[in-house]
Design an enzyme around this catalytic site. Structure first.
Site, PDB file in Angstrom:
ATOM      1  N   SER A  45       1.018  -1.204   0.116  1.00  0.00           N
ATOM      2  CA  SER A  45       0.016  -0.046   0.073  1.00  0.00           C
ATOM      3  C   SER A  45       0.994   1.205   0.089  1.00  0.00           C
ATOM      4  CB  SER A  45      -0.727  -0.122   1.217  1.00  0.00           C
ATOM      5  OG  SER A  45      -1.044   1.081   1.911  1.00  0.00           O
ATOM      6  N   LYS A  46       0.440   2.126  -0.973  1.00  0.00           N
ATOM      7  CA  LYS A  46       1.225   3.472  -0.693  1.00  0.00           C
ATOM      8  C   LYS A  46       1.047   4.195   0.444  1.00  0.00           C
ATOM      9  CE  LYS A  46       0.341   5.638  -5.517  1.00  0.00           C
ATOM     10  NZ  LYS A  46      -0.264   6.895  -6.154  1.00  0.00           N
ATOM     11  N   ARG A  47       0.136   4.158   1.310  1.00  0.00           N
ATOM     12  CA  ARG A  47      -0.098   4.632   2.388  1.00  0.00           C
ATOM     13  C   ARG A  47       0.914   4.080   3.572  1.00  0.00           C
ATOM     14  NH1 ARG A  47      -4.022   4.481   6.182  1.00  0.00           N
ATOM     15  NH2 ARG A  47      -5.048   2.772   4.795  1.00  0.00           N
ATOM     16  N   LEU A  48       0.563   2.718   3.387  1.00  0.00           N
ATOM     17  CA  LEU A  48       1.373   2.281   4.694  1.00  0.00           C
ATOM     18  C   LEU A  48       2.753   1.640   4.601  1.00  0.00           C
ATOM     19  CD1 LEU A  48      -1.580  -0.214   5.306  1.00  0.00           C
ATOM     20  CD2 LEU A  48      -1.274   1.805   6.679  1.00  0.00           C
TER      21      LEU A  48
END
Ligand code: GLU
Length: 545
Positions: free
Chosen positions: A294-297
């Site tokens: 994930s890009k975010r995590l």
């Protein structure tokens, strides 16, 4: 000139169109390539950095083109202006070249099938839309967002599939006259494809990686041109991959559910269907749970992570090749060949379940690549990297580049060769004590040895050093054992028991190591001493004494 109603509508919707699909076919003729040559592409949207999953897809696409003497091109899909991130096209292009993805044509390079950026291709999309409206294959839709939301609410309440289809596709029933007058009144609209599909029907579809699939036919009247005049992904994909003569559409698995839409559009337009290959999404093991990278995590979801940490780019490509084809790893090990160009990637060796991202494996490949890189090349690469990402290391290397080269070579010839670095960012911590300037500022690691003992050992070692001929690596160790024993360091456990010694030879070595490096683990002592020189060794010993 007589214009039928559909044509009037088309003219109203696409006023600038003055060519036909046939003209486009002439402008973009079939490519002159061998029968089996693959034409593939990477079609990123400029919404940020290069995702590791996108690097994977682009690697696969470029490799299959390369292996078949085909063409791999770059197309920028910038039709979603809301999601666009400034400068990301530049970043994407830079990162692709950093990872040695070989692009033959496209954005920034040129070619006969451009423009290679969608925002400049409106004349193509509109020519096709014009034709579709004339044939009754597309129509303007005036439904507002509110109306669409209401339809969705009703569908949810009735437990029906959401979307603009069948009886819910209100605007498909407008007469051409009604549509014309709404447009003339200035009502905002989108253009929709008029699907003839039935969701109850199934289509057979062959994916190059996933094999034969049976999917429900599309019945959605999807938007093909948005109210801002730009095409949607679905429509642009069909037009671009047709006129650019893509033979194999290689893209992420997340597009698989859209295949029925694409198949139907190709058919409606009478364009031959390209091959499709949906590459697995890269997954991550998150405390036992498998989930998408994930890009975010996950910082490693961006290829920049690997650049910044100083992984040799070829290590990441080798890793991606191992997750692409199950037989690659064996090829690499048995041939001892790290050149990916010598391996042919194939669809049928793809693993189907989402590729599991494995940082440990990347580390091991990278360590091996760093180890195998010829010293001069390695030093150049490290210098280039450090200049950008590691000032402290860069400064060290500049103090004495020859010494740096020597250090990077330590242990390479040993029976059990040293492989010290997973990535370039490991280097500084590993070598800093070798440099006088750094050594003086380092804090010594904790030790239980008594100060007097340390001083005694250092003194002995110093005196011996001063009285000896140049150090001989073969005899040095045994010689040290002998002198250490004289001051109470046992040869081994038995010697210790029999003679009631308090310490072992390993303690003696630990003290020397500590005084010369201020740490418990370090390079081979002979390497250290011969590299920093006797004067510097004496200086360090004196500090400890
Ligand atoms: N622009 C699309 C994306 O970034 C491309 C998908 C495709 O390769 O067709 O996901």
């Amino acid at each position: 000139m007589f214009m039928d109603k559909y044509e009037q509508l088309a003219k109203l919707i696409c006023p600038d169109v003055n060519i036909t699909i046939a003209d486009l076919e002439t402008k973009f003729p079939p490519r002159n390539l061998n029968e089996n040559a693959k034409v593939t592409r990477f079609a990123p949207s400029p919404t940020g950095f290069l995702h590791t999953g996108s690097l994977f897809a682009s690697f696969v696409a470029s490799k299959l083109a390369y292996d078949s003497n085909g063409v791999f091109y770059l197309r920028i899909e910038d039709t979603d202006t809301k999601r666009e991130v400034k400068d990301s096209i530049k970043t994407l292009v830079e990162q692709l070249s950093l990872f040695n993805i070989k692009i033959n044509e496209g954005y920034g390079i040129g070619g006969n099938y451009g423009p290679y950026i969608q925002s400049e291709r409106s004349f193509i999309y509109n020519t096709v839309i014009y034709d579709m409206i004339c044939k009754g294959l597309a129509y303007p839709c005036f439904c507002s967002q509110d109306e669409l939301d209401k339809v969705r609410e009703i569908q949810t309440a009735n437990k029906e599939r959401p979307g603009y289809y069948g009886k819910y596709a209100k605007c498909r029933n407008l007469t051409v006259d009604e549509a014309i007058s709404k447009i003339k009144n200035g009502e905002p609209y989108v253009v929709r494809f008029k699907s003839t599909g039935n969701f109850e029907n199934h289509i057979n579809f062959h994916d190059q990686i996933r094999g034969d699939l049976n999917l429900s036919e599309n019945d959605l009247d999807i938007v093909i041109r948005k109210s801002d005049g730009l095409p949607t992904y679905h429509f642009a994909h069909v037009c671009d991959d047709h006129f650019m003569h893509t033979t194999d559409v290689i893209r992420g698995e997340e597009w698989l559910p859209s295949v029925p839409i694409h198949v139907q559009l190709f058919k409606a337009l009478n364009f031959p269907l390209p091959n499709y290959a949906h590459v697995p999404v890269i997954m991550k093991n998150d405390n036992g749970n498998r989930r998408k990278l994930s890009k975010r995590l996950d910082p490693e979801a961006s290829v920049f992570y690997f650049v910044e940490k100083g992984y040799p780019t070829e290590a990441l490509l080798i890793y991606l090749c191992t997750i692409a084809n199950s037989n690659y790893e064996e090829f690499r090990l048995t041939t001892n060949n790290d050149n990916i160009d010598d391996f042919k990637l194939s669809y049928d060796k793809f693993s189907l379940d989402g590729a599991l991202f494995d940082l440990e494996k990347i580390n091991n490949i990278s360590k091996d690549i760093i180890f195998k890189t010829p010293i001069d090349t390695l030093v150049d690469k490290v210098i280039n990297w450090a200049k950008m990402y590691d000032n402290k290391l860069f400064d060290l290397i500049n103090i004495d580049t020859e010494m740096f080269k020597k250090i990077m070579n330590f242990g390479k010839e040993d029976l059990q060769p040293r492989k010290d670095y997973y990535k370039y960012s490991d280097i500084y911590e590993h070598i800093n004590y070798m440099y006088k300037e750094e050594y003086d500022n380092l804090i010594c690691e904790e030790t239980n040895y008594d100060k007097n003992l340390i001083s005694k050992v250092c003194q002995l070692f110093k005196n011996d050093l001063l009285s000896k001929e140049p150090i001989n690596k073969d005899t040095w160790f045994n010689h040290q054992k002998d002198i250490a024993r004289n001051i109470g360091f046992a040869y081994n456990k038995k010697d210790m028991r029999d003679n009631n010694f308090a310490y072992m030879f390993s303690d003696y070595m630990a003290i020397i190591r500590l005084s010369l490096t201020k740490r418990k683990n370090a390079f081979d002592l002979v390497d250290i001493i011969t590299t920093i020189g006797i004067d510097e060794v004496i200086r360090r010993l004196d500090l400890f004494i």
